[in-house]
Design an enzyme around this catalytic site. Structure first.
Site, PDB file in Angstrom:
ATOM      1  N   ASP A  64      -1.634   5.973  -6.434  1.00  0.00           N
ATOM      2  CA  ASP A  64      -2.023   5.087  -5.344  1.00  0.00           C
ATOM      3  C   ASP A  64      -2.175   3.653  -5.829  1.00  0.00           C
ATOM      4  OD1 ASP A  64      -2.837   4.478  -2.689  1.00  0.00           O
ATOM      5  OD2 ASP A  64      -4.927   4.501  -3.329  1.00  0.00           O
ATOM      6  N   ASP A 100       0.845  -1.190   0.000  1.00  0.00           N
ATOM      7  CA  ASP A 100       0.000   0.000   0.000  1.00  0.00           C
ATOM      8  C   ASP A 100       0.880   1.239   0.000  1.00  0.00           C
ATOM      9  OD1 ASP A 100      -1.892   1.951   0.264  1.00  0.00           O
ATOM     10  OD2 ASP A 100      -2.807   1.160   2.083  1.00  0.00           O
TER      11      ASP A 100
END
Length: 485
Positions: free
Chosen positions: A365, A164
């Site tokens: 992201d 992440d």
């Protein structure tokens, strides 16, 4: 053979002009192509166009970094899509669940930035935000899209962990497990690790976490969210093993009580820009440098995640990395606009700029699947795309997608290119499978973009697939390419 130096001033001027013109042509990024061709199959798209992006080389000054431990060493891991994990099987509702996770992720990112903006409005001194606002588990984001296999403890116990790029914590589920969700590997037992060491309450590491308390002299952490996701446990120093490299004293969360949407994964490997992320903890050992390549779940291969200066590719297209002091976890980039069919869509560049209080801007992201653009920008982009695809049969909207096509029975179609125009000058032209995706087995394909509920833009992992992406944190650059993967 030697050439005489031109003696005529006019001839000299002519040579100089020719040289400058040639140099300008080499420095100028090549324009994106206008169209791509796709082979349409029931479950996936395949691209038969080889042009990905132009090449822009930096000078040596941009690439030179003080030699560190990993200067000539690269840690390389395979990346798996969540659907490829053992004991985790995709089913007919997988698409809807992925989009549901995506919506939660986007809402979470916007909320975090809104909180930072509210704090900024009350404090115009523009200080760096407290790190505690960036200590997140990633559970609410539902960011379990891509996984790596790492060893935790001594001896190392192999675990699948979510990567992440927007989180600043490393954590795993731990025994004794008061409450844990299902994961592919046995839950990590600290009692079996000779290198596990709890963090004391008075340590500097403990002070950097939010929602901490003290139990029997040990630092405890808790991260919870409005949707019911949370992770709770103890903070510890532990050894992480990647391949043949052991990294000692990594601060990890040892979660004894966890709930969320990370079915299959043992925990999370935070790769954000903050100092508590895995990248931040490695610090000068890697110079903040890592590279990843996300491979589509529709392929049989795996992607890669590499750490160290050796992971920085030669010949990549580099753009500036933008730091948001209000959200140091996120990797912002300067996006100037988007293009369709080789033509830039008329969207004001201010639409994509970071505001004074840290809102808006463009975030890269790995945990968000679908790229989001502010509503007005998205509608202009969508209208430009549909204007050049009016020859294709339309289908009704699916989930968050309002631009879909019925390609059942088609062998190949011609579609306009989609490009990102960056503030530094380069243009990134996406592979076709990165913007038209299948949403069912009946031949329905949708434009994989959606409007953002705020001014924040997010470049999602669907748009990143197949392109080598490098983060050079020490020098402040993001690289694309030069190779597909």
């Amino acid at each position: 053979m030697f050439l005489k130096h031109p003696s005529s001033p006019l001839l000299l001027l002519l040579h100089l002009l020719l040289f400058l013109a040639a140099a300008a042509a080499l420095a100028r990024p090549s324009p994106p192509p206008n169209f791509l061709y796709l082979n349409v199959k029931p479950t996936k798209l395949e691209l038969n166009h080889t042009h990905i992006l132009p090449t822009l080389n930096f000078s040596d000054a941009h690439l030179q970094v003080t030699a560190q431990k990993f200067h000539n060493t690269t840690l390389k891991l395979n990346l798996l899509h969540r659907d490829k994990l053992p004991h985790v099987h995709a089913h007919r509702h997988a698409f809807n669940e992925r989009i549901k996770r995506d919506a939660i992720r986007v809402a979470t990112l916007i909320r975090r930035l809104s909180h930072a903006a509210a704090a900024a409005a009350q404090d115009n001194s523009y200080k760096v935000a407290n790190f505690a606002t960036d200590v997140v588990s990633g559970m609410e984001e539902g960011s379990g899209e891509f996984f790596v296999r790492v060893g935790v403890g001594s001896p190392p116990r192999s675990q699948y962990m979510v990567i992440d790029s927007g989180s600043d914590i490393v954590w795993v589920q731990c025994q004794p497990c008061t409450q844990c969700y299902q994961q592919s590997d046995p839950v990590f037992n600290p009692a079996d690790s000779s290198s596990f060491a709890g963090v004391s309450c008075g340590s500097a590491v403990c002070d950097r976490l939010d929602n901490t308390d003290c139990h029997a002299g040990r630092c405890r952490y808790e991260v919870s969210y409005g949707d019911g996701s949370y992770t709770k446990g103890t903070l510890a120093l532990e050894t992480i093993t990647m391949g043949q490299v052991m990294i000692r004293d990594v601060a990890i969360g040892c979660g004894h009580t966890n709930q969320g949407m990370f079915i299959g994964a043992a925990g999370l490997l935070g790769l954000g820009g903050g100092s508590m992320s895995f990248i931040g903890q490695l610090g000068g050992q890697t110079g903040g440098a890592f590279s990843y390549c996300l491979v589509s779940r529709d392929t049989g291969s795996t992607g890669t995640l590499e750490f160290g200066r050796g992971a920085m590719p030669v010949g990549a297209t580099w753009i500036s990395l933008i730091r948001n002091p209000r959200a140091p976890s996120f990797y912002y980039i300067g996006l100037a606009g988007v293009g369709v069919g080789g033509v830039r869509v008329p969207i004001p560049e201010e639409t994509f700029q970071l505001s004074e209080y840290g809102t808006n801007g463009v975030v890269m992201d790995t945990g968000t699947a679908v790229t989001r653009l502010p509503t007005a920008a998205y509608e202009a982009f969508r209208d430009a795309f549909t204007a050049q695809t009016n020859n294709l049969p339309r289908a009704g909207g699916v989930s968050i997608f309002d631009t879909c096509f019925d390609l059942n029975g088609f062998e190949s179609i011609r579609v306009p290119t989609v490009s990102f125009y960056f503030s530094d000058g380069p243009v990134l032209t996406l592979p076709a499978k990165n913007f038209l995706i299948p949403v069912n087995g009946a031949g329905t394909f949708c434009l994989a973009f959606a409007p953002s509920p705020s001014g924040l833009s997010i470049i999602g992992n669907i748009q990143q697939e197949g392109i080598q992406i490098s983060i050079d944190g020490a020098n402040g650059f993001v690289g694309f390419g030069p190779n597909v993967c």
